[in-house]
Design a protein around this motif. Structure first.
Motif, PDB file in Angstrom:
ATOM      1  N   LEU A   9      30.347  46.097  45.363  1.00  0.00           N
ATOM      2  CA  LEU A   9      30.663  44.691  45.099  1.00  0.00           C
ATOM      3  C   LEU A   9      32.084  44.535  44.531  1.00  0.00           C
ATOM      4  CD1 LEU A   9      27.221  43.645  43.586  1.00  0.00           C
ATOM      5  CD2 LEU A   9      28.175  42.804  45.737  1.00  0.00           C
ATOM      6  N   LEU A  10      32.990  45.297  45.089  1.00  0.00           N
ATOM      7  CA  LEU A  10      34.357  45.351  44.575  1.00  0.00           C
ATOM      8  C   LEU A  10      35.055  43.996  44.643  1.00  0.00           C
ATOM      9  CD1 LEU A  10      36.838  46.932  43.594  1.00  0.00           C
ATOM     10  CD2 LEU A  10      37.291  47.557  45.981  1.00  0.00           C
ATOM     11  N   ASN A  11      35.110  43.405  45.816  1.00  0.00           N
ATOM     12  CA  ASN A  11      35.811  42.130  45.961  1.00  0.00           C
ATOM     13  C   ASN A  11      35.133  41.018  45.183  1.00  0.00           C
ATOM     14  OD1 ASN A  11      37.783  43.207  47.725  1.00  0.00           O
ATOM     15  ND2 ASN A  11      36.409  42.956  49.476  1.00  0.00           N
ATOM     16  N   GLU A  12      33.799  40.983  45.272  1.00  0.00           N
ATOM     17  CA  GLU A  12      33.052  39.914  44.616  1.00  0.00           C
ATOM     18  C   GLU A  12      33.241  39.942  43.098  1.00  0.00           C
ATOM     19  OE1 GLU A  12      30.655  41.059  48.324  1.00  0.00           O
ATOM     20  OE2 GLU A  12      31.929  42.025  46.834  1.00  0.00           O
ATOM     21  N   SER A  13      33.129  41.115  42.494  1.00  0.00           N
ATOM     22  CA  SER A  13      33.208  41.212  41.031  1.00  0.00           C
ATOM     23  C   SER A  13      34.587  40.852  40.509  1.00  0.00           C
ATOM     24  CB  SER A  13      32.821  42.626  40.571  1.00  0.00           C
ATOM     25  OG  SER A  13      33.658  43.602  41.160  1.00  0.00           O
ATOM     26  N   VAL A  14      35.637  41.310  41.184  1.00  0.00           N
ATOM     27  CA  VAL A  14      36.994  41.014  40.719  1.00  0.00           C
ATOM     28  C   VAL A  14      37.340  39.546  40.973  1.00  0.00           C
ATOM     29  CG1 VAL A  14      39.438  41.601  40.944  1.00  0.00           C
ATOM     30  CG2 VAL A  14      37.718  43.408  40.989  1.00  0.00           C
ATOM     31  N   GLU A  15      36.843  38.981  42.059  1.00  0.00           N
ATOM     32  CA  GLU A  15      37.067  37.550  42.310  1.00  0.00           C
ATOM     33  C   GLU A  15      36.424  36.704  41.210  1.00  0.00           C
ATOM     34  OE1 GLU A  15      35.697  36.585  46.202  1.00  0.00           O
ATOM     35  OE2 GLU A  15      37.253  37.765  47.217  1.00  0.00           O
ATOM     36  N   TYR A  16      35.226  37.099  40.783  1.00  0.00           N
ATOM     37  CA  TYR A  16      34.538  36.348  39.728  1.00  0.00           C
ATOM     38  C   TYR A  16      35.258  36.475  38.381  1.00  0.00           C
ATOM     39  CZ  TYR A  16      30.291  34.610  41.981  1.00  0.00           C
ATOM     40  OH  TYR A  16      29.402  33.899  42.746  1.00  0.00           O
ATOM     41  N   LEU A  17      36.049  37.531  38.188  1.00  0.00           N
ATOM     42  CA  LEU A  17      36.806  37.672  36.940  1.00  0.00           C
ATOM     43  C   LEU A  17      37.904  36.616  36.823  1.00  0.00           C
ATOM     44  CD1 LEU A  17      37.430  41.489  36.292  1.00  0.00           C
ATOM     45  CD2 LEU A  17      36.102  39.905  34.889  1.00  0.00           C
ATOM     46  N   LYS A  18      38.359  36.112  37.976  1.00  0.00           N
ATOM     47  CA  LYS A  18      39.450  35.126  37.995  1.00  0.00           C
ATOM     48  C   LYS A  18      40.654  35.622  37.205  1.00  0.00           C
ATOM     49  CE  LYS A  18      37.069  30.784  38.955  1.00  0.00           C
ATOM     50  NZ  LYS A  18      36.856  29.379  38.547  1.00  0.00           N
ATOM     51  N   CYS A  19      41.165  36.749  37.626  1.00  0.00           N
ATOM     52  CA  CYS A  19      42.243  37.414  36.882  1.00  0.00           C
ATOM     53  C   CYS A  19      43.503  36.562  36.767  1.00  0.00           C
ATOM     54  CB  CYS A  19      42.599  38.738  37.565  1.00  0.00           C
ATOM     55  SG  CYS A  19      41.276  39.953  37.529  1.00  0.00           S
ATOM     56  N   LYS A  20      44.039  36.512  35.568  1.00  0.00           N
ATOM     57  CA  LYS A  20      45.325  35.883  35.298  1.00  0.00           C
ATOM     58  C   LYS A  20      46.387  36.971  35.315  1.00  0.00           C
ATOM     59  CE  LYS A  20      43.100  32.570  32.158  1.00  0.00           C
ATOM     60  NZ  LYS A  20      43.022  32.106  30.745  1.00  0.00           N
ATOM     61  N   SER A  21      47.547  36.646  35.826  1.00  0.00           N
ATOM     62  CA  SER A  21      48.575  37.680  35.994  1.00  0.00           C
ATOM     63  C   SER A  21      49.003  38.304  34.673  1.00  0.00           C
ATOM     64  CB  SER A  21      49.790  37.098  36.721  1.00  0.00           C
ATOM     65  OG  SER A  21      50.371  36.035  35.971  1.00  0.00           O
ATOM     66  N   GLU A  22      48.918  37.557  33.586  1.00  0.00           N
ATOM     67  CA  GLU A  22      49.304  38.092  32.276  1.00  0.00           C
ATOM     68  C   GLU A  22      48.087  38.265  31.363  1.00  0.00           C
ATOM     69  OE1 GLU A  22      52.396  35.685  30.632  1.00  0.00           O
ATOM     70  OE2 GLU A  22      53.841  36.170  32.216  1.00  0.00           O
ATOM     71  N   GLY A  23      46.926  38.366  31.952  1.00  0.00           N
ATOM     72  CA  GLY A  23      45.704  38.511  31.166  1.00  0.00           C
ATOM     73  C   GLY A  23      45.443  39.944  30.730  1.00  0.00           C
ATOM     74  N   ILE A  24      44.460  40.086  29.843  1.00  0.00           N
ATOM     75  CA  ILE A  24      44.014  41.391  29.362  1.00  0.00           C
ATOM     76  C   ILE A  24      42.586  41.591  29.858  1.00  0.00           C
ATOM     77  CG2 ILE A  24      43.528  42.838  27.351  1.00  0.00           C
ATOM     78  CD1 ILE A  24      45.539  41.155  25.782  1.00  0.00           C
ATOM     79  N   GLY A  32      35.637  55.873  39.188  1.00  0.00           N
ATOM     80  CA  GLY A  32      36.729  56.246  40.093  1.00  0.00           C
ATOM     81  C   GLY A  32      37.888  55.280  40.088  1.00  0.00           C
ATOM     82  N   ALA A  33      37.854  54.292  39.200  1.00  0.00           N
ATOM     83  CA  ALA A  33      38.933  53.307  39.013  1.00  0.00           C
ATOM     84  C   ALA A  33      39.097  52.367  40.190  1.00  0.00           C
ATOM     85  CB  ALA A  33      40.263  53.994  38.698  1.00  0.00           C
ATOM     86  N   GLY A  34      38.077  52.233  41.009  1.00  0.00           N
ATOM     87  CA  GLY A  34      38.153  51.295  42.120  1.00  0.00           C
ATOM     88  C   GLY A  34      38.273  49.860  41.649  1.00  0.00           C
ATOM     89  N   HIS A  35      37.431  49.475  40.707  1.00  0.00           N
ATOM     90  CA  HIS A  35      37.514  48.123  40.157  1.00  0.00           C
ATOM     91  C   HIS A  35      38.807  47.945  39.360  1.00  0.00           C
ATOM     92  CE1 HIS A  35      33.030  48.191  40.756  1.00  0.00           C
ATOM     93  NE2 HIS A  35      33.323  47.005  41.242  1.00  0.00           N
ATOM     94  N   SER A  36      39.173  48.959  38.602  1.00  0.00           N
ATOM     95  CA  SER A  36      40.401  48.877  37.801  1.00  0.00           C
ATOM     96  C   SER A  36      41.627  48.698  38.677  1.00  0.00           C
ATOM     97  CB  SER A  36      40.556  50.141  36.943  1.00  0.00           C
ATOM     98  OG  SER A  36      39.758  50.074  35.792  1.00  0.00           O
TER      99      SER A  36
END
Length: 311
Positions: A9-24, A32-36
């Motif tokens: 669920l790589l794409n789905e989980s990261v999309e749900y995080l709604k990452c901000k470019s300057e976020g933490i 294996g750092a795939g999500h990271s």
């Protein structure tokens, strides 16, 4: 052996995080750092990724994988149950998102000498953190039949738990159980032939149960989720991927408790419980892998993703 693990669920989980470019962002189960890697691709200068894993092999593999990105990241060898102290040591108060990918990595399963799999003849180890003292061999050779029954039934949901425990105790009276194939033979002997003809491998549930017990996997989830929510910024999100019903049940109930507004009886004129809603559950029903993902990675078949957002 290279640290190979296909992130589910790589794409789905990261999309749900709604990452901000300057976020933490904190990947609490680095693996294996795939999500990271997917998260860090969304970050720019000013953003930060923190990866946590108790397995040294994961830390080393992730360090190599993430080094090519010009984004600040910090990898910590620890257990996510220590999330509060980890963030304190890094002088981080609040973060924008947490990701938990619970359970075992493909690397750990597919590395025979780690002793996680019933498919290989190997030392009966199962420690995710090899600095720990207690192995699966210690449990099967030292625990009482009653305690073994409890572990196998509770964590493996194995209906033959009592019989398997009795066979283990009987076998160890003659010799210690130190190898995976020894335990597999005991389990097969304990489960009647008719019950072994269908369903999963007869040792699967017992191996799962011992792994969970060795690594104290279930008991730490609720506290870790509460700790994570307490460190989320408003509108920050927490994404949790589970792989069996025991994990998913804990996550579902924890999110439900954290999203509760008031526990007072309906006839109370004024709230007296002082319960405050901490999160909003984003996924009414868990997100599951597509048929294509399951075809490409059969281990993804039981995965469920649940997401909550800080109020």
């Amino acid at each position: 052996m290279d640290f190979k693990h296909v992130s589910v669920l790589l794409n789905e989980s990261v999309e749900y995080l709604k990452c901000k470019s300057e976020g933490i962002y904190v990947d609490c189960t680095l693996g294996g750092a795939g999500h990271s890697e997917k998260i860090i691709k969304n970050l720019k200068a000013g953003g930060k990724l923190i990866g946590i894993d108790q397995d040294q092999a994961a830390i080393e593999a992730a360090t190599k994988k993430l080094a090519k990105y010009d984004v600040d990241f910090e990898l910590v060898r620890d257990n996510y149950q220590n999330l509060t102290s980890i963030l304190d040591q890094l002088n981080i108060d609040k973060v924008d998102g947490f990701l938990f990918d619970l359970g075992i990595s493909s690397y750990q399963l597919d590395t025979p000498e780690r002793g996680f799999s019933y498919k290989y003849d190997a030392p009966l180890d199962m420690r995710m953190d090899q600095r720990k003292d207690t192995t699966a061999a210690d449990l099967v050779n030292n625990l009482s039949a009653d305690r073994l029954t409890e572990i196998i039934r509770k964590y493996g949901e194995e209906k033959w738990a009592s019989r398997i425990a009795k066979f283990i105790v009987k076998f160890r009276e003659e010799q210690s159980i130190t190898k995976t194939n020894q335990l597999v033979k005991v389990i097969k002997a304990a489960i009647p032939a008719g019950a072994r003809r269908s369903g999963p491998h007869p040792a699967r549930r017992t191996f799962q149960a011992l792994r969970i017990a060795v690594n104290n996997e279930l008991d730490i989830i609720e506290t870790a989720l509460n700790d994570a929510v307490s460190r989320l910024k408003p509108k920050g999100r927490i994404c949790v991927i589970t792989f069996h019903s025991l994990e998913d049940r804990i996550v579902k109930h924890t999110f439900k408790d954290l999203s509760t507004k008031c526990t007072c009886p309906p006839n109370f004129p004024v709230c007296a419980c002082d319960t405050k809603q901490k999160v909003k559950v984003i996924t009414k029903n868990p997100v599951t892998p597509s048929e294509r993902e399951i075809e490409d990675n059969f281990r993804a078949r039981s995965a469920k993703l649940r997401v909550a957002e800080r109020k």
